[in-house]
Design a protein around this motif. Sequence first.
Motif, mmCIF file in Angstrom:
data_model
loop_
_atom_site.group_PDB
_atom_site.id
_atom_site.type_symbol
_atom_site.label_atom_id
_atom_site.label_comp_id
_atom_site.label_asym_id
_atom_site.label_seq_id
_atom_site.Cartn_x
_atom_site.Cartn_y
_atom_site.Cartn_z
ATOM 1 N N ILE A 243 0.852 -1.182 0.000
ATOM 2 C CA ILE A 243 0.000 0.000 0.000
ATOM 3 C C ILE A 243 0.892 1.237 0.000
ATOM 4 C CG2 ILE A 243 -1.745 1.306 1.269
ATOM 5 C CD1 ILE A 243 -2.721 -1.375 2.395
ATOM 6 N N THR A 244 0.646 2.128 -0.944
ATOM 7 C CA THR A 244 1.485 3.322 -1.059
ATOM 8 C C THR A 244 0.729 4.610 -0.784
ATOM 9 O OG1 THR A 244 1.084 3.267 -3.454
ATOM 10 C CG2 THR A 244 3.123 2.276 -2.656
ATOM 11 N N GLY A 245 -0.570 4.539 -0.566
ATOM 12 C CA GLY A 245 -1.316 5.750 -0.287
ATOM 13 C C GLY A 245 -2.783 5.465 -0.003
ATOM 14 N N ASN A 246 -3.464 6.473 0.520
ATOM 15 C CA ASN A 246 -4.884 6.389 0.845
ATOM 16 C C ASN A 246 -5.631 7.544 0.195
ATOM 17 O OD1 ASN A 246 -4.459 4.212 2.800
ATOM 18 N ND2 ASN A 246 -3.579 5.787 4.111
ATOM 19 N N TRP A 247 -6.833 7.257 -0.279
ATOM 20 C CA TRP A 247 -7.697 8.290 -0.856
ATOM 21 C C TRP A 247 -8.970 8.394 -0.013
ATOM 22 C CZ3 TRP A 247 -7.999 9.498 -6.621
ATOM 23 C CH2 TRP A 247 -6.769 9.303 -7.243
ATOM 24 N N VAL A 248 -9.371 9.605 0.249
ATOM 25 C CA VAL A 248 -10.658 9.864 0.902
ATOM 26 C C VAL A 248 -11.328 10.989 0.133
ATOM 27 C CG1 VAL A 248 -11.856 10.563 2.995
ATOM 28 C CG2 VAL A 248 -9.795 9.167 3.164
ATOM 29 N N GLY A 249 -12.530 10.741 -0.394
ATOM 30 C CA GLY A 249 -13.192 11.760 -1.194
ATOM 31 C C GLY A 249 -14.702 11.650 -1.140
ATOM 32 N N LYS A 250 -15.353 12.578 -1.826
ATOM 33 C CA LYS A 250 -16.806 12.638 -1.878
ATOM 34 C C LYS A 250 -17.256 12.792 -3.330
ATOM 35 C CE LYS A 250 -18.144 12.924 2.592
ATOM 36 N NZ LYS A 250 -19.198 12.079 3.205
ATOM 37 N N PHE A 251 -18.312 12.072 -3.675
ATOM 38 C CA PHE A 251 -18.931 12.225 -4.992
ATOM 39 C C PHE A 251 -19.978 13.334 -4.929
ATOM 40 C CE2 PHE A 251 -17.198 7.995 -5.471
ATOM 41 C CZ PHE A 251 -16.836 7.951 -6.818
ATOM 42 N N ALA A 252 -19.989 14.161 -5.954
ATOM 43 C CA ALA A 252 -20.990 15.218 -6.068
ATOM 44 C C ALA A 252 -22.167 14.705 -6.885
ATOM 45 C CB ALA A 252 -20.380 16.453 -6.722
ATOM 46 N N ALA A 253 -23.230 15.503 -6.947
ATOM 47 C CA ALA A 253 -24.434 15.100 -7.667
ATOM 48 C C ALA A 253 -24.176 14.892 -9.150
ATOM 49 C CB ALA A 253 -25.530 16.149 -7.465
ATOM 50 N N ASP A 254 -23.200 15.613 -9.715
ATOM 51 C CA ASP A 254 -22.909 15.487 -11.142
ATOM 52 C C ASP A 254 -21.975 14.312 -11.450
ATOM 53 O OD1 ASP A 254 -20.524 16.416 -10.127
ATOM 54 O OD2 ASP A 254 -20.380 18.171 -11.446
ATOM 55 N N GLY A 255 -21.606 13.528 -10.428
ATOM 56 C CA GLY A 255 -20.749 12.375 -10.641
ATOM 57 C C GLY A 255 -19.271 12.643 -10.430
ATOM 58 N N SER A 256 -18.902 13.895 -10.256
ATOM 59 C CA SER A 256 -17.497 14.214 -10.017
ATOM 60 C C SER A 256 -17.115 13.808 -8.593
ATOM 61 C CB SER A 256 -17.246 15.713 -10.227
ATOM 62 O OG SER A 256 -18.014 16.483 -9.318
ATOM 63 N N VAL A 257 -15.822 13.599 -8.381
ATOM 64 C CA VAL A 257 -15.341 13.191 -7.070
ATOM 65 C C VAL A 257 -14.101 14.004 -6.729
ATOM 66 C CG1 VAL A 257 -14.015 11.278 -8.089
ATOM 67 C CG2 VAL A 257 -14.570 11.240 -5.652
ATOM 68 N N SER A 258 -14.024 14.438 -5.481
ATOM 69 C CA SER A 258 -12.874 15.235 -5.043
ATOM 70 C C SER A 258 -12.551 14.887 -3.601
ATOM 71 C CB SER A 258 -13.165 16.731 -5.166
ATOM 72 O OG SER A 258 -14.290 17.083 -4.384
ATOM 73 N N GLY A 259 -11.316 15.131 -3.226
ATOM 74 C CA GLY A 259 -10.872 14.826 -1.879
ATOM 75 C C GLY A 259 -9.374 14.937 -1.777
ATOM 76 N N ASP A 260 -8.759 14.095 -0.942
ATOM 77 C CA ASP A 260 -7.320 14.138 -0.730
ATOM 78 C C ASP A 260 -6.717 12.753 -0.869
ATOM 79 O OD1 ASP A 260 -6.763 16.930 -0.072
ATOM 80 O OD2 ASP A 260 -7.983 16.575 1.712
ATOM 81 N N MET B 137 -3.347 10.751 0.401
ATOM 82 C CA MET B 137 -2.321 10.883 1.423
ATOM 83 C C MET B 137 -1.394 9.676 1.400
ATOM 84 S SD MET B 137 -5.043 12.078 4.309
ATOM 85 C CE MET B 137 -6.264 11.017 3.537
ATOM 86 N N ASN B 138 -0.232 9.834 1.997
ATOM 87 C CA ASN B 138 0.672 8.705 2.173
ATOM 88 C C ASN B 138 0.061 7.720 3.166
ATOM 89 O OD1 ASN B 138 2.582 9.841 0.425
ATOM 90 N ND2 ASN B 138 3.593 10.941 2.086
ATOM 91 N N VAL B 139 0.701 6.551 3.343
ATOM 92 C CA VAL B 139 0.133 5.525 4.227
ATOM 93 C C VAL B 139 0.011 5.994 5.670
ATOM 94 C CG1 VAL B 139 0.791 3.561 2.818
ATOM 95 C CG2 VAL B 139 2.434 4.496 4.433
ATOM 96 N N ASP B 140 0.828 6.981 6.066
ATOM 97 C CA ASP B 140 0.743 7.509 7.430
ATOM 98 C C ASP B 140 -0.103 8.774 7.486
ATOM 99 O OD1 ASP B 140 2.396 9.236 6.095
ATOM 100 O OD2 ASP B 140 4.054 9.135 7.540
ATOM 101 N N ASP B 141 -0.920 8.992 6.428
ATOM 102 C CA ASP B 141 -1.821 10.147 6.319
ATOM 103 C C ASP B 141 -1.081 11.480 6.199
ATOM 104 O OD1 ASP B 141 -4.002 8.461 6.433
ATOM 105 O OD2 ASP B 141 -4.268 8.678 8.598
ATOM 106 N N SER B 142 0.195 11.435 5.838
ATOM 107 C CA SER B 142 0.951 12.668 5.656
ATOM 108 C C SER B 142 0.887 13.135 4.199
ATOM 109 C CB SER B 142 2.414 12.449 6.054
ATOM 110 O OG SER B 142 3.037 11.525 5.171
ATOM 111 N N ASP B 143 1.319 14.366 3.968
ATOM 112 C CA ASP B 143 1.432 14.957 2.642
ATOM 113 C C ASP B 143 0.148 14.842 1.828
ATOM 114 O OD1 ASP B 143 2.623 16.269 0.518
ATOM 115 O OD2 ASP B 143 3.456 14.427 -0.348
ATOM 116 N N PRO B 144 -0.969 15.376 2.321
ATOM 117 C CA PRO B 144 -2.217 15.302 1.555
ATOM 118 C C PRO B 144 -2.119 16.092 0.249
ATOM 119 C CG PRO B 144 -2.470 16.786 3.417
ATOM 120 C CD PRO B 144 -1.135 16.117 3.588
#
Length: 208
Positions: A127-144, A146-153
């Motif tokens: 595992i080299t990173g984690n993604w956390v995001g939200k989908f909008a009503a139009d289908g787009s997705v955005s978020g951050d 991060m590295n495996v230790d949640d650094s450098d978003p």
Amino acid sequence: MQESKAMKGAMRRRGWAVLSAVALLCAGVGAMLPAQAWAQSDAVKELAAPPPIQLPLKPSPEFAKFPRYVGTLGKRQIVLRLGAKTDDPAGVHGEYQYTDTGEVILIAGDRDGDTLEVEESNDGTHITGNWVGKFAADGSVSGDRMNVDDSDPQPFDLKPLAAGQAVPAASAGAGAALAPHASSATAPAPAASGAHAVGGVSNLQTGE
């Protein structure tokens, strides 16, 4: 009488010799069985083991039909292909590819309603990173991302591509490194939940 006793003694000695030989033979077979079982176990494991992943990773035909999203991760343009797992619709998996270098990174995790939580791997194992995001009503997705230790978003902002729509170039020549299947059809990504191993493998290790 003496001859009879001598014959009985000889028979007893032969009997013990036979029993000893049988015992030794059994012990030898017993000693061989674990070794044979071990060899068979190794052979079975070798046959059952998945083929080694070739690096650098290349776009997978399995993900070519998945919905596509294009946008930026940090300051670089990427194309994300994300869809439901065939063996477990609760999970999602796929890959993203940098349009400037063509580098492919696997991604897998879960989508719960409009929330996306996935992990990535650049070699299919760690595992080299984690993604956390939200989908909008139009289908787009955005978020951050991060590295495996949640650094450098790093922010990501991706919009769905319509069926047959070409990947827009971020700059002159950008997107040339994308694989041919980048123009595959798209559809809204199905909602899913439940975490899963990256790329379908179960031997993930957290990278340092």
